[in-house]
Scaffold this motif. Structure first.
Motif, PDB file in Angstrom:
ATOM      1  N   ALA A 261       1.460  -1.044   0.005  1.00 29.06           N
ATOM      2  CA  ALA A 261       0.404   0.101  -0.012  1.00 29.06           C
ATOM      3  C   ALA A 261       1.014   1.577   0.386  1.00 29.06           C
ATOM      4  O   ALA A 261       1.953   1.758   0.645  1.00 29.06           O
ATOM      5  CB  ALA A 261      -0.750   0.327   1.185  1.00 29.06           C
ATOM      6  N   THR A 262       1.236   2.064  -1.353  1.00 31.23           N
ATOM      7  CA  THR A 262       1.640   3.217  -1.546  1.00 31.23           C
ATOM      8  C   THR A 262       0.160   4.353  -1.187  1.00 31.23           C
ATOM      9  O   THR A 262      -0.139   4.179  -2.136  1.00 31.23           O
ATOM     10  CB  THR A 262       2.153   3.171  -2.439  1.00 31.23           C
ATOM     11  N   VAL A 263       1.081   5.623  -1.505  1.00 30.85           N
ATOM     12  CA  VAL A 263      -0.030   7.131  -1.765  1.00 30.85           C
ATOM     13  C   VAL A 263       1.283   7.783  -2.284  1.00 30.85           C
ATOM     14  O   VAL A 263       1.996   8.131  -1.654  1.00 30.85           O
ATOM     15  CB  VAL A 263      -0.757   7.609  -0.946  1.00 30.85           C
ATOM     16  N   ASN A 264       0.867   8.592  -3.404  1.00 33.99           N
ATOM     17  CA  ASN A 264       1.838   9.538  -3.915  1.00 33.99           C
ATOM     18  C   ASN A 264       1.023  11.168  -3.298  1.00 33.99           C
ATOM     19  O   ASN A 264       0.150  11.592  -3.466  1.00 33.99           O
ATOM     20  CB  ASN A 264       0.873   9.098  -5.120  1.00 33.99           C
ATOM     21  N   ILE A 265       2.451  11.495  -2.878  1.00 36.23           N
ATOM     22  CA  ILE A 265       2.285  12.715  -2.357  1.00 36.23           C
ATOM     23  C   ILE A 265       3.510  13.446  -3.270  1.00 36.23           C
ATOM     24  O   ILE A 265       4.609  13.136  -2.811  1.00 36.23           O
ATOM     25  CB  ILE A 265       2.382  12.766  -1.050  1.00 36.23           C
ATOM     26  N   GLU A 269       6.008   7.936  -3.708  1.00 33.44           N
ATOM     27  CA  GLU A 269       5.639   6.865  -3.864  1.00 33.44           C
ATOM     28  C   GLU A 269       5.570   6.701  -2.440  1.00 33.44           C
ATOM     29  O   GLU A 269       7.209   6.827  -1.922  1.00 33.44           O
ATOM     30  CB  GLU A 269       5.514   6.318  -4.434  1.00 33.44           C
ATOM     31  N   VAL A 270       5.023   6.856  -1.397  1.00 34.61           N
ATOM     32  CA  VAL A 270       5.206   6.774   0.476  1.00 34.61           C
ATOM     33  C   VAL A 270       3.938   5.806   0.853  1.00 34.61           C
ATOM     34  O   VAL A 270       3.210   5.557   0.031  1.00 34.61           O
ATOM     35  CB  VAL A 270       4.941   8.049   0.864  1.00 34.61           C
ATOM     36  N   ALA A 271       4.507   5.238   1.573  1.00 34.79           N
ATOM     37  CA  ALA A 271       4.290   4.426   2.328  1.00 34.79           C
ATOM     38  C   ALA A 271       3.075   4.153   3.483  1.00 34.79           C
ATOM     39  O   ALA A 271       3.029   6.261   3.336  1.00 34.79           O
ATOM     40  CB  ALA A 271       4.959   3.498   3.208  1.00 34.79           C
ATOM     41  N   ARG A 272       1.978   4.134   3.598  1.00 31.21           N
ATOM     42  CA  ARG A 272       0.884   4.113   4.287  1.00 31.21           C
ATOM     43  C   ARG A 272       1.127   4.176   5.684  1.00 31.21           C
ATOM     44  O   ARG A 272       1.564   3.070   6.161  1.00 31.21           O
ATOM     45  CB  ARG A 272      -0.478   3.074   3.651  1.00 31.21           C
ATOM     46  N   VAL A 273      -0.010   5.075   7.016  1.00 29.07           N
ATOM     47  CA  VAL A 273       0.136   4.617   8.192  1.00 29.07           C
ATOM     48  C   VAL A 273      -0.689   4.823   8.720  1.00 29.07           C
ATOM     49  O   VAL A 273      -2.258   4.765   7.891  1.00 29.07           O
ATOM     50  CB  VAL A 273       1.081   6.095   8.468  1.00 29.07           C
ATOM     51  N   MET A 274      -1.169   3.866   9.067  1.00 24.95           N
ATOM     52  CA  MET A 274      -2.088   2.609  10.020  1.00 24.95           C
ATOM     53  C   MET A 274      -1.622   2.683  11.191  1.00 24.95           C
ATOM     54  O   MET A 274      -0.188   2.538  12.332  1.00 24.95           O
ATOM     55  CB  MET A 274      -2.077   1.393   9.822  1.00 24.95           C
ATOM     56  N   GLU A 340      10.153   4.209   0.827  1.00 24.18           N
ATOM     57  CA  GLU A 340       8.681   4.730   0.698  1.00 24.18           C
ATOM     58  C   GLU A 340       8.548   4.247   2.151  1.00 24.18           C
ATOM     59  O   GLU A 340       7.524   5.898   2.448  1.00 24.18           O
ATOM     60  CB  GLU A 340       8.206   3.951   0.817  1.00 24.18           C
ATOM     61  N   GLY A 341       9.236   3.650   3.205  1.00 28.73           N
ATOM     62  CA  GLY A 341       9.107   4.092   4.805  1.00 28.73           C
ATOM     63  C   GLY A 341       9.637   5.343   5.046  1.00 28.73           C
ATOM     64  O   GLY A 341       9.011   6.443   6.123  1.00 28.73           O
TER      65      GLY A 341
END
Length: 364
Positions: A261-265, A269-274, A340-341
């Motif tokens: 899971a990534t999101v483009n910011i 591309e960076v990892a998403r945070v939960m 990504e992290g």
């Protein structure tokens, strides 16, 4: 005579065999449907449906795959992509129904031999109320971490009254395998520690006082990690009583073969945070409210950065009972890359900085 010519015995045999084969296929489909429904009902009863919701919430439905499947000529250049999507679908379906990951033979016998250490991504399937393997809370003991002897008295901690964020890592060996590296560091210096360093630097660059504890808590026994990390968390609280957030930074674990899971910011591309909330804590709703505030700010600044649903652990506390503002954050998973992290940690630092300036540093 005429009847035999019109319907010879071999035709009758073919018709009967075809009928029985169709009957067997129908029966097999009905059986599979019943197994699926039974597994889904069992998941709802046991609580493992959270894994289904969490994973599916992070995925986007590949409508283009359905279109390409119906146009063989046009889909030829995309055969590799189609094969990857099919494999991921098979992996996800098998894992959610059975807990077995077809891409990882280690999972075939987990029902009989539950893991005592990695691969830890199986926590949701076998411990839905305690995905991070804290263990039975009444039996938790605070295990002291051996410290090297101090030859001379340490100087007072600098700027102790200005530190607002404390960072530590219960599972310090976690790393990112998105580029083919290992999922865990055998020496305990996992890449997750460097992710915490990036987060600390991002906070400091935004004018927020932050500290990071790089202590190792897994040592020889993974399942007692929280019995050790609670000492680290308490030390941070004692040394920096001005803290507003105490963050246990992890990376998530997912079955092999599933999409990351990534999101483009801003073109990156960076990892998403939960966010994970332990509910064995009389004040867990306070931490939940803080989590919602952080997610709301992030959605305004960087849409899609946080996984939209908080993960709740009904039989764990993850040191969050120690103070309001103690949170467990999963920055990506082992499927992500280290870069990504790092990108996610930088964005997270900006979100936390904005939250602190809004809630605690506003001019009076």
């Amino acid at each position: 005579m005429l009847k035999e010519e019109i319907c010879p015995d071999k035709w009758r045999f073919k018709w009967r065999s075809g009928f029985f084969s169709r009957l067997i296929r129908i029966f097999a489909l009905i059986l599979i449907a019943l197994l699926f429904l039974g597994g889904f009902v069992l998941a709802l009863e046991k609580g493992t449906s959270r894994q289904l919701v969490r994973i599916l919430a992070q995925q986007s439905f590949p409508f283009q795959v359905i279109l390409l499947e119906g146009m063989p000529g046009y889909s030829m250049p995309e055969r590799e992509y189609l094969h990857e999507v099919r494999s991921q679908g098979l992996t996800m379906g098998g894992f959610l129904l059975t807990g077995v990951n077809v891409a990882d033979p280690r999972t075939y016998f987990l029902s009989y031999f539950p893991p005592t250490e990695g691969p830890m991504w199986m926590g949701w399937n076998y411990n839905p109320a305690d995905p991070e393997f804290e263990g039975e809370i009444p039996e938790l003991e605070e295990i002291p971490i051996p410290l090297p002897p101090v030859e001379e008295e340490e100087p007072p901690l600098p700027l102790a009254d200005e530190v607002l964020v404390g960072i530590y890592h219960t599972h310090n060996a976690e790393s990112y395998a998105g580029e083919g590296d290992g999922e865990r560091n055998k020496n305990g210096e996992g890449e997750i520690i460097e992710i915490g360093q990036v987060l600390k630097e991002a906070l400091i660059s935004g004018g927020i006082g932050a500290v990071q504890a790089r202590d190792h808590h897994e040592l020889d026994e993974f399942n007692t990690s929280y019995s050790r990390s609670i000492n680290t968390a308490r030390t941070l609280m004692k040394n920096y009583p001005s803290m507003k957030l105490l963050l246990d930074i992890h990376r998530d674990g997912l079955p092999k073969g599933m999409p990351k899971a990534t999101v483009n910011i801003d073109g990156r591309e960076v990892a998403r945070v939960m966010i994970v909330i332990g509910q064995v804590n009389p004040n867990w709703e306070v931490n939940e409210a803080i989590a919602h505030e952080l997610m709301a700010i992030a959605e305004e600044m960087y849409p899609g950065f946080f996984v939209p649903r908080i993960t709740y652990a009904s039989e764990a506390r993850y040191n969050q009972h120690l103070m309001d503002g103690a949170l467990l954050l999963e920055i990506g998973s082992q499927l992500n890359t280290f870069e990504e992290g790092k990108g996610a940690a930088e964005i997270l630092g900006k979100v936390i900085t904005q939250w602190l300036k809004t809630t605690h540093l506003s001019p009076e």
